[in-house]
Design a protein around this motif. Structure first.
Motif, PDB file in Angstrom:
ATOM      1  N   ALA A 164       0.839  -1.196   0.000  1.00  0.00           N
ATOM      2  CA  ALA A 164       0.000   0.000   0.000  1.00  0.00           C
ATOM      3  C   ALA A 164       0.878   1.253   0.000  1.00  0.00           C
ATOM      4  N   THR A 165       1.940   1.229   0.790  1.00  0.00           N
ATOM      5  CA  THR A 165       2.869   2.363   0.815  1.00  0.00           C
ATOM      6  C   THR A 165       3.463   2.596  -0.568  1.00  0.00           C
ATOM      7  N   GLN A 166       3.871   1.521  -1.214  1.00  0.00           N
ATOM      8  CA  GLN A 166       4.473   1.622  -2.532  1.00  0.00           C
ATOM      9  C   GLN A 166       3.464   2.133  -3.558  1.00  0.00           C
ATOM     10  N   LEU A 167       2.254   1.618  -3.498  1.00  0.00           N
ATOM     11  CA  LEU A 167       1.224   2.032  -4.440  1.00  0.00           C
ATOM     12  C   LEU A 167       0.891   3.512  -4.272  1.00  0.00           C
ATOM     13  N   MET A 168       0.777   3.962  -3.019  1.00  0.00           N
ATOM     14  CA  MET A 168       0.419   5.355  -2.794  1.00  0.00           C
ATOM     15  C   MET A 168       1.552   6.291  -3.208  1.00  0.00           C
ATOM     16  N   LEU A 169       2.795   5.827  -3.110  1.00  0.00           N
ATOM     17  CA  LEU A 169       3.902   6.629  -3.621  1.00  0.00           C
ATOM     18  C   LEU A 169       3.776   6.826  -5.123  1.00  0.00           C
ATOM     19  N   VAL A 170       3.373   5.759  -5.835  1.00  0.00           N
ATOM     20  CA  VAL A 170       3.160   5.868  -7.279  1.00  0.00           C
ATOM     21  C   VAL A 170       2.024   6.847  -7.572  1.00  0.00           C
ATOM     22  N   MET A 171       0.949   6.759  -6.792  1.00  0.00           N
ATOM     23  CA  MET A 171      -0.186   7.668  -6.992  1.00  0.00           C
ATOM     24  C   MET A 171       0.239   9.118  -6.752  1.00  0.00           C
ATOM     25  N   ASP A 172       1.063   9.347  -5.738  1.00  0.00           N
ATOM     26  CA  ASP A 172       1.559  10.699  -5.475  1.00  0.00           C
ATOM     27  C   ASP A 172       2.408  11.203  -6.634  1.00  0.00           C
ATOM     28  N   LEU A 173       3.259  10.315  -7.157  1.00  0.00           N
ATOM     29  CA  LEU A 173       4.089  10.701  -8.300  1.00  0.00           C
ATOM     30  C   LEU A 173       3.227  11.049  -9.507  1.00  0.00           C
ATOM     31  N   LEU A 174       2.184  10.258  -9.723  1.00  0.00           N
ATOM     32  CA  LEU A 174       1.295  10.519 -10.849  1.00  0.00           C
ATOM     33  C   LEU A 174       0.566  11.840 -10.662  1.00  0.00           C
ATOM     34  N   ASP A 175       0.103  12.106  -9.446  1.00  0.00           N
ATOM     35  CA  ASP A 175      -0.561  13.388  -9.171  1.00  0.00           C
ATOM     36  C   ASP A 175       0.369  14.556  -9.470  1.00  0.00           C
ATOM     37  N   ALA A 176       1.612  14.442  -9.004  1.00  0.00           N
ATOM     38  CA  ALA A 176       2.579  15.507  -9.223  1.00  0.00           C
ATOM     39  C   ALA A 176       2.867  15.682 -10.710  1.00  0.00           C
ATOM     40  N   ASN A 177       2.952  14.564 -11.437  1.00  0.00           N
ATOM     41  CA  ASN A 177       3.221  14.624 -12.864  1.00  0.00           C
ATOM     42  C   ASN A 177       2.072  15.288 -13.615  1.00  0.00           C
ATOM     43  N   ILE A 178       0.846  14.936 -13.240  1.00  0.00           N
ATOM     44  CA  ILE A 178      -0.340  15.543 -13.871  1.00  0.00           C
ATOM     45  C   ILE A 178      -0.376  17.042 -13.599  1.00  0.00           C
ATOM     46  N   ASP A 179      -0.066  17.426 -12.370  1.00  0.00           N
ATOM     47  CA  ASP A 179      -0.067  18.853 -12.022  1.00  0.00           C
ATOM     48  C   ASP A 179       0.971  19.612 -12.849  1.00  0.00           C
ATOM     49  N   THR A 180       2.141  19.003 -13.022  1.00  0.00           N
ATOM     50  CA  THR A 180       3.185  19.634 -13.836  1.00  0.00           C
ATOM     51  C   THR A 180       2.740  19.770 -15.283  1.00  0.00           C
ATOM     52  N   LYS A 181       2.134  18.721 -15.824  1.00  0.00           N
ATOM     53  CA  LYS A 181       1.684  18.741 -17.219  1.00  0.00           C
ATOM     54  C   LYS A 181       0.536  19.734 -17.427  1.00  0.00           C
ATOM     55  N   SER A 182      -0.242  19.985 -16.404  1.00  0.00           N
ATOM     56  CA  SER A 182      -1.348  20.938 -16.551  1.00  0.00           C
ATOM     57  C   SER A 182      -0.835  22.348 -16.820  1.00  0.00           C
ATOM     58  N   ASN A 183       0.386  22.627 -16.367  1.00  0.00           N
ATOM     59  CA  ASN A 183       0.957  23.964 -16.582  1.00  0.00           C
ATOM     60  C   ASN A 183       1.388  24.187 -18.033  1.00  0.00           C
ATOM     61  N   LEU A 184       1.353  23.120 -18.847  1.00  0.00           N
ATOM     62  CA  LEU A 184       1.681  23.273 -20.267  1.00  0.00           C
ATOM     63  C   LEU A 184       0.558  23.971 -21.036  1.00  0.00           C
TER      64      LEU A 184
END
Length: 656
Positions: A460-480
């Motif tokens: 669960a810890t590992q999965l949520m880390l991936v979800m956090d990374l994906l959230d951060a990546n989406i937020d970065t891409k939204s600035n494009l």
């Protein structure tokens, strides 16, 4: 082992006689030279019953006297003096030797089982022979006693040779009878999945009860006589041949791993599936059958377990060669994760099938090492997903704010991974215990007081880390996106996709938990509000009553500018946002409803109050281009991703 087995096929038992004493003759023959001819003469002309009649003895009488002799040997404390050999020993030995000759002359596959009483008496006599050799060998023998000892031992060896031949023949015949359909074998999948356990045992372990009884008697007699090693070697050789034949029948093949490495991944997947199927067949069918057979044949549980472990070791070493070869490639791309998890689970089943007896300790260790290495490879593959998210730095935004391919791939990957959550939990726990964990904790891995939650599972810890990374990546891409409104559409699309994937999977929902869902829902609501503010806030300002009246009168010029601004803004929104994509139907409906609820009442009120201040005719047609119903039609066609067709439908509607 093969060398030893080949040297013993003749039945001469060169390894027999481990108990030989210093008085044994210097010959490798089973019979003493000075009695050999006499024995064969006896075999030809005299039967065991005739021998007893000749001496006026019944079988029970003779055995009773031999029993007394054995008891005296066992009870004697002084072994330095040769015991007196009773006269009935010669009669007893002649009888046993004659019975051996009778069995030897029978057909190869029918030496025993014709007369159960005779068989029982024969095995009882062998027990007496074994005891005599054992106890008599403890004495210091004179020349006369030595002759009896050697003759007894020679007859016992001849009996053991007979038993070994019959022991192998019975096992081998049953092996062949179970393969009567070998010319038209079932396909591997049919042989495993279309047959139940009972049917498999019937086909593969085709031993009639009477054969089992004889094989067990032979094994018991050989082991009691000190020939356990020879018995076990014979048993292992025959059963290994049978198991090898069954392996071939199930489609097992030894791979040239260089050829395997050159295969496309789809072909490799098929070979992995075939391997896992065969291993499962072993654990569910072959291993239980072999364990049952060894328990039936060998009286002592330790011997039975050792025989089973020897066979299991041979099969397992062969099976482990495949995953061990896979590990040599070290091609741990993340799409291979799930096949490696299949291998990991299969190895877990294999360890359970072997059992936890001490004699299987080394085998279990070897299998566990392979399983651990497969688990480490799986960890590397899962962590590659993290790296792929971190390294996805594309500078081109997804057209029209749609769900990003990385979001789709990651969430579907995680959803599938959660179907293996128990296995992945084992894998990551094992990894963390071995390597330790230096990774950051996911955002939701703290309680309301900000303290780390200790009961969060490793996966669960590992999965949520991936979800956090994906959230951060989406937020970065939204600035494009240059258009703030489109940025929020993109954030809503991707956030909604993640939310729906979690909700639609009990497995991933169980891992993510309610806290994550509440946080994601709250973020989506905020994105929705921000979108409405950026897109429709300026539109609503056009319909504001403020500034329209000057000295109590409506300023027509200001009113015209308001209508012109509204028309321009609304037309621009129609042109751009009808091309935007909202793939989730519920989200699309929510957006349209919320827009309509804000814009249409405000426009209807503005039009009703101020529309009459414009002169009827061309002036109204010039500035009032939309009726409330037209606005509703346009709003209902937003976010479809097909601007041209929407525009045509709108024009057709307005022309009616």
């Amino acid at each position: 082992m093969d060398k030893i087995l080949n040297s013993e096929k003749s039945g001469s038992f060169p390894r027999f006689g481990r108990r030989r004493g210093k008085y044994e003759l210097e010959t490798s023959s089973f019979r003493l030279e000075n009695v050999k001819a006499k024995e064969h003469d006896d075999d030809k002309v005299t039967g065991s019953n005739d021998i007893l009649l000749e001496h006026g003895l019944k079988h029970d009488q003779k055995l009773e006297q031999v029993d007394q002799f054995i008891e005296s040997l066992a009870a004697a404390r002084d072994k330095s003096m040769s015991p007196e050999i009773p006269d009935q020993m010669e009669v007893f030995l002649k009888m046993v030797n004659s019975r051996i000759a009778t069995y030897e002359m029978r057909e190869a596959s029918a030496k025993f089982g014709q007369n159960k009483v005779e068989d029982s008496l024969f095995f009882e006599a062998l027990t007496h022979l074994s005891k005599i050799v054992k106890y008599l060998g403890e004495f210091t023998l004179d020349s006369a006693t030595t002759g009896c000892f050697n003759r007894t031992k020679s007859i016992l060896q001849r009996a053991m040779s007979l038993l070994e031949t019959e022991f192998q023949a019975l096992l081998d015949n049953s092996k062949r009878s179970c393969n009567v359909d070998s010319k038209t074998p079932k396909s591997p999948k049919q042989s495993v999945f279309d047959s139940n356990q009972h049917k498999t045992e019937t086909e593969f372990l085709n031993f009639p009860p009477e054969s089992i009884a004889i094989v067990k008697q032979a094994a018991t007699a050989m082991i009691f006589a000190g020939y356990e090693a020879e018995c076990c070697i014979a048993y292992t050789a025959v059963r290994l041949n049978a198991l090898d034949a069954e392996f071939n029948k199930q489609g097992y093949k030894n791979f040239n791993m260089e050829d395997f490495q050159r295969m496309e991944w789809a072909s490799q997947e098929g070979e992995i599936d075939n391997w896992t199927r065969i291993v499962k067949y072993c654990t569910k069918n072959l291993f239980p059958i072999e364990r049952k057979l060894s328990n039936l044949i060998f009286e002592h549980s330790s011997t039975a377990q050792r025989m089973f472990c020897d066979l299991a070791t041979s099969l397992t070493i062969k099976l482990l060669s495949f995953p061990n070869a896979l590990l040599l490639f070290k091609q741990y791309s993340m799409e291979k994760l799930f096949k490696f998890l299949d291998i990991y689970e299969t190895l877990c089943d294999l360890i359970s099938g072997i059992g936890n007896d001490l004699s299987a300790k080394d085998l279990i260790h070897e299998t566990s090492v392979t399983r651990r290495r497969i688990g480490e490879a799986a960890v590397s593959m899962f962590c590659e997903l993290e790296d792929s998210i971190k390294n996805d730095n594309g500078r081109i935004p997804v057209a029209n704010g749609a769900v990003h391919p990385l979001t789709r791939y990651t969430m579907n990957y995680l959803k599938y991974a959660c179907e293996y959550k128990d296995t992945l939990e084992k894998v990551f726990r094992q990894h963390n215990e071995t390597e330790g964990s230096t990774k950051q904790q996911p955002k939701n891995a703290t309680d309301n007081n900000g303290e780390s939650t200790s009961n969060t599972s490793h996966f669960a810890t590992q999965l949520m880390l991936v979800m956090d990374l994906l959230d951060a990546n989406i937020d970065t891409k939204s600035n494009l996106y240059r258009d703030p409104s489109l940025r929020y559409i993109f954030l809503m699309n991707n956030g909604r996709y993640m939310l729906q994937k979690v909700k639609s999977s009990n497995d991933i929902y169980e891992v993510a938990g309610d806290d994550w869902l509440r946080k994601k829902s709250s973020d989506l609501m905020q994105y929705h509000k921000n979108y409405q503010r950026e897109t429709w806030g300026k539109v609503l300002q056009c319909m504001s009553h403020e500034g329209l009246q000057v000295n109590g009168k409506v300023s027509k010029s200001t009113l015209k500018e308001r209508f012109k601004s509204f028309n321009a803004m609304f037309e621009e929104i129609r042109k751009t946002q009808s091309a935007w994509i909202v793939s989730d139907e519920q989200l699309k409906s929510e957006l349209r409803v919320s827009i309509s609820a804000v814009v249409i009442p405000a426009y209807r009120s503005f039009l009703a109050r101020f529309g009459s201040h414009l002169n009827k005719g061309k002036q109204q047609e010039k500035y009032i281009k939309y009726q409330p119903e037209d606005i509703e039609v346009v709003i209902d066609e937003l976010f479809e991703g097909t601007a041209a067709s929407i525009g045509r439908r709108r024009l057709m509607h307005l022309s009616q």
